[in-house]
Design a protein around this motif. Structure first.
Motif, PDB file in Angstrom:
ATOM      1  N   LEU A 158       0.950  -1.177   0.025  1.00 55.94           N
ATOM      2  CA  LEU A 158      -0.027   0.083  -0.113  1.00 55.94           C
ATOM      3  C   LEU A 158       0.854   1.274   0.184  1.00 55.94           C
ATOM      4  O   LEU A 158       0.509   2.240  -0.450  1.00 55.94           O
ATOM      5  CB  LEU A 158      -0.991  -0.002   1.244  1.00 55.94           C
ATOM      6  N   THR A 159       2.052   1.279   0.520  1.00 56.65           N
ATOM      7  CA  THR A 159       3.149   2.464   0.525  1.00 56.65           C
ATOM      8  C   THR A 159       3.438   2.640  -1.007  1.00 56.65           C
ATOM      9  O   THR A 159       3.454   3.701  -1.242  1.00 56.65           O
ATOM     10  CB  THR A 159       4.377   2.059   1.713  1.00 56.65           C
ATOM     11  N   ASN A 160       3.558   1.558  -1.433  1.00 52.79           N
ATOM     12  CA  ASN A 160       4.192   1.633  -2.751  1.00 52.79           C
ATOM     13  C   ASN A 160       3.037   2.265  -3.784  1.00 52.79           C
ATOM     14  O   ASN A 160       3.604   3.072  -4.608  1.00 52.79           O
ATOM     15  CB  ASN A 160       4.665   0.487  -3.278  1.00 52.79           C
ATOM     16  N   VAL A 161       1.846   1.791  -3.656  1.00 51.53           N
ATOM     17  CA  VAL A 161       0.596   2.425  -4.347  1.00 51.53           C
ATOM     18  C   VAL A 161       0.599   4.001  -4.275  1.00 51.53           C
ATOM     19  O   VAL A 161       0.473   4.542  -4.916  1.00 51.53           O
ATOM     20  CB  VAL A 161      -0.517   1.953  -4.007  1.00 51.53           C
ATOM     21  N   ARG A 162       0.730   4.289  -2.969  1.00 52.53           N
ATOM     22  CA  ARG A 162       0.796   5.777  -2.623  1.00 52.53           C
ATOM     23  C   ARG A 162       1.866   6.399  -3.249  1.00 52.53           C
ATOM     24  O   ARG A 162       1.699   7.677  -3.892  1.00 52.53           O
ATOM     25  CB  ARG A 162       0.900   5.945  -1.144  1.00 52.53           C
ATOM     26  N   LYS A 163       3.027   5.903  -3.484  1.00 47.20           N
ATOM     27  CA  LYS A 163       4.013   6.665  -4.000  1.00 47.20           C
ATOM     28  C   LYS A 163       4.197   6.567  -5.530  1.00 47.20           C
ATOM     29  O   LYS A 163       4.584   7.458  -6.125  1.00 47.20           O
ATOM     30  CB  LYS A 163       5.471   5.826  -3.432  1.00 47.20           C
ATOM     31  N   HIS A 164       3.817   5.412  -5.786  1.00 42.89           N
ATOM     32  CA  HIS A 164       3.980   5.383  -7.657  1.00 42.89           C
ATOM     33  C   HIS A 164       2.872   5.100  -8.261  1.00 42.89           C
ATOM     34  O   HIS A 164       2.942   5.058  -9.624  1.00 42.89           O
ATOM     35  CB  HIS A 164       4.965   4.061  -7.513  1.00 42.89           C
ATOM     36  N   ALA A 165       1.645   5.187  -7.848  1.00 41.85           N
ATOM     37  CA  ALA A 165       0.414   4.946  -8.593  1.00 41.85           C
ATOM     38  C   ALA A 165      -0.709   5.781  -8.281  1.00 41.85           C
ATOM     39  O   ALA A 165      -1.760   5.053  -7.873  1.00 41.85           O
ATOM     40  CB  ALA A 165      -0.080   3.353  -8.619  1.00 41.85           C
TER      41      ALA A 165
ATOM     42  N   GLY B 249      -2.099   9.121 -12.982  1.00 41.84           N
ATOM     43  CA  GLY B 249      -1.141  10.055 -13.179  1.00 41.84           C
ATOM     44  C   GLY B 249       0.202   9.581 -12.758  1.00 41.84           C
ATOM     45  O   GLY B 249       0.456   8.178 -12.567  1.00 41.84           O
ATOM     46  N   GLY B 250       1.321  10.378 -12.867  1.00 38.34           N
ATOM     47  CA  GLY B 250       2.781  10.109 -12.836  1.00 38.34           C
ATOM     48  C   GLY B 250       2.969   9.571 -11.487  1.00 38.34           C
ATOM     49  O   GLY B 250       2.273  10.264 -10.597  1.00 38.34           O
ATOM     50  N   PRO B 251       4.269   9.208 -11.010  1.00 32.97           N
ATOM     51  CA  PRO B 251       4.547   8.860  -9.795  1.00 32.97           C
ATOM     52  C   PRO B 251       4.760  10.319  -8.834  1.00 32.97           C
ATOM     53  O   PRO B 251       5.169  11.077  -9.671  1.00 32.97           O
ATOM     54  CB  PRO B 251       5.794   8.119  -9.776  1.00 32.97           C
TER      55      PRO B 251
ATOM     56  N   GLY C  50      10.997   8.785  -4.394  1.00 31.69           N
ATOM     57  CA  GLY C  50      12.248   8.827  -4.192  1.00 31.69           C
ATOM     58  C   GLY C  50      12.711   8.668  -2.605  1.00 31.69           C
ATOM     59  O   GLY C  50      13.793   8.667  -2.317  1.00 31.69           O
ATOM     60  N   THR C  51      11.560   8.380  -1.789  1.00 31.89           N
ATOM     61  CA  THR C  51      12.053   8.569  -0.415  1.00 31.89           C
ATOM     62  C   THR C  51      12.266   7.035   0.029  1.00 31.89           C
ATOM     63  O   THR C  51      12.645   6.969   1.264  1.00 31.89           O
ATOM     64  CB  THR C  51      10.817   9.082   0.396  1.00 31.89           C
ATOM     65  N   GLY C  52      11.890   6.154  -0.537  1.00 32.89           N
ATOM     66  CA  GLY C  52      12.170   4.869  -0.091  1.00 32.89           C
ATOM     67  C   GLY C  52      13.686   4.167  -0.064  1.00 32.89           C
ATOM     68  O   GLY C  52      14.469   5.160  -0.732  1.00 32.89           O
ATOM     69  N   SER C  53      14.071   3.000   0.443  1.00 32.67           N
ATOM     70  CA  SER C  53      15.360   2.623   0.271  1.00 32.67           C
ATOM     71  C   SER C  53      15.687   1.953  -0.936  1.00 32.67           C
ATOM     72  O   SER C  53      16.786   1.792  -1.280  1.00 32.67           O
ATOM     73  CB  SER C  53      15.732   1.670   1.453  1.00 32.67           C
ATOM     74  N   GLY C  54      14.648   1.456  -1.793  1.00 33.38           N
ATOM     75  CA  GLY C  54      14.797   0.768  -3.051  1.00 33.38           C
ATOM     76  C   GLY C  54      14.996  -0.659  -2.720  1.00 33.38           C
ATOM     77  O   GLY C  54      15.019  -1.536  -3.777  1.00 33.38           O
ATOM     78  N   LEU C  55      14.752  -1.104  -1.319  1.00 32.55           N
ATOM     79  CA  LEU C  55      14.669  -2.425  -1.136  1.00 32.55           C
ATOM     80  C   LEU C  55      13.520  -3.114  -0.611  1.00 32.55           C
ATOM     81  O   LEU C  55      13.852  -4.107   0.271  1.00 32.55           O
ATOM     82  CB  LEU C  55      16.129  -2.553  -0.182  1.00 32.55           C
ATOM     83  N   GLY C  56      12.412  -2.402  -0.696  1.00 32.09           N
ATOM     84  CA  GLY C  56      11.370  -2.772   0.109  1.00 32.09           C
ATOM     85  C   GLY C  56      10.839  -4.239  -0.266  1.00 32.09           C
ATOM     86  O   GLY C  56      10.781  -5.225   0.465  1.00 32.09           O
TER      87      GLY C  56
END
Length: 232
Positions: A142-149, A176-178, A184-190
């Protein structure tokens, strides 16, 4: 005698190194859990502040909302830099279990992301460690949806049976776009960390784009993993 002394000294050094390594790993695990929890909460604040900035009736409120949003984005960025590369979190923690699913869904709805939860079966069948692992999967998805979708709708399905817990999180294509400030706030390792957690309990994780342009995360976990918590 000299050989015995050297062997004892070597064994002592090895014990010391193992203890130091264990402490370092524990700090990394705690830092990783802090990152997951704080990122989830602050990203909600950032979205709420962004919505207030758009809907506020006066300039002063809009300006305050923008300052709050910017501060939240900065906090997320600083948290990522502080934590760095993280490892899996300890299982002996207080992370909510399957009973927390409804709360995560309600939070997403509150920030304007239509999210539906459908559960089948008896949630009581999930052992504590499995429930916490599933909770983390849903929180990250759900966090990734808020960030990217932005603009996507989310369907969350949970199935409990006698052998497995199956969690599926699917979102529709974004409108819409990300969100640049959040993306860009995540660690990229989720997803990588989730995969590690799930492998520890002998489960599987699949995550990737759908044919319609949306995204899907599907975790399959054994419904019961024996731990000290489940011992009588």
């Amino acid at each position: 005698m000299q050989a015995l002394v050297e062997r004892a000294e070597r064994a002592e050094r090895e014990r010391h190194l193992l203890a130091e390594r264990a402490r370092a790993e524990e700090r990394a695990r705690l830092a990783g859990e802090m990152h997951d929890v704080v990122t989830h909460r602050v990203s909600l604040m950032v979205l709420q502040a962004g919505a207030l900035r758009v809907t506020a009736p006066d300039e002063a409120t809009r300006q305050a909302a923008e300052e709050l949003r910017s501060a939240g984005c900065q906090a997320l960025e600083e948290l990522r830099d502080l934590v760095g590369i993280l490892r899996t979190a300890p299982e002996g923690d207080r992370t909510p279990s399957v009973a927390g699913f409804a709360g995560l869904v309600a939070e997403s709805v509150a920030v304007g992301i239509p999210t539906e939860l459908i559960e089948e079966g008896d949630p009581a069948m999930a052992s504590p460690v499995v429930g916490r692992t599933a909770y983390r999967v849903l929180r990250e998805a759900l966090t990734n949806v808020r960030k990217h979708a932005p603009g996507a709708r989310v369907n969350v399905g949970v199935e409990y049976d006698t052998a497995q817990l199956r969690l599926t999180v699917r979102d529709t294509p974004p409108t819409g776009g990300p969100r640049g400030a959040l993306a860009g706030t995540g660690s990229g390792l989720g997803i990588a960390r989730l995969r590690q957690r799930i492998e520890l309990v002998h489960g599987t994780l699949r995550a990737g784009p759908c044919s319609d342009g949306g995204f899907s995360v599907e975790a399959t976990l054994p419904v019961f993993v024996p731990t000290s918590e489940s011992a009588v």
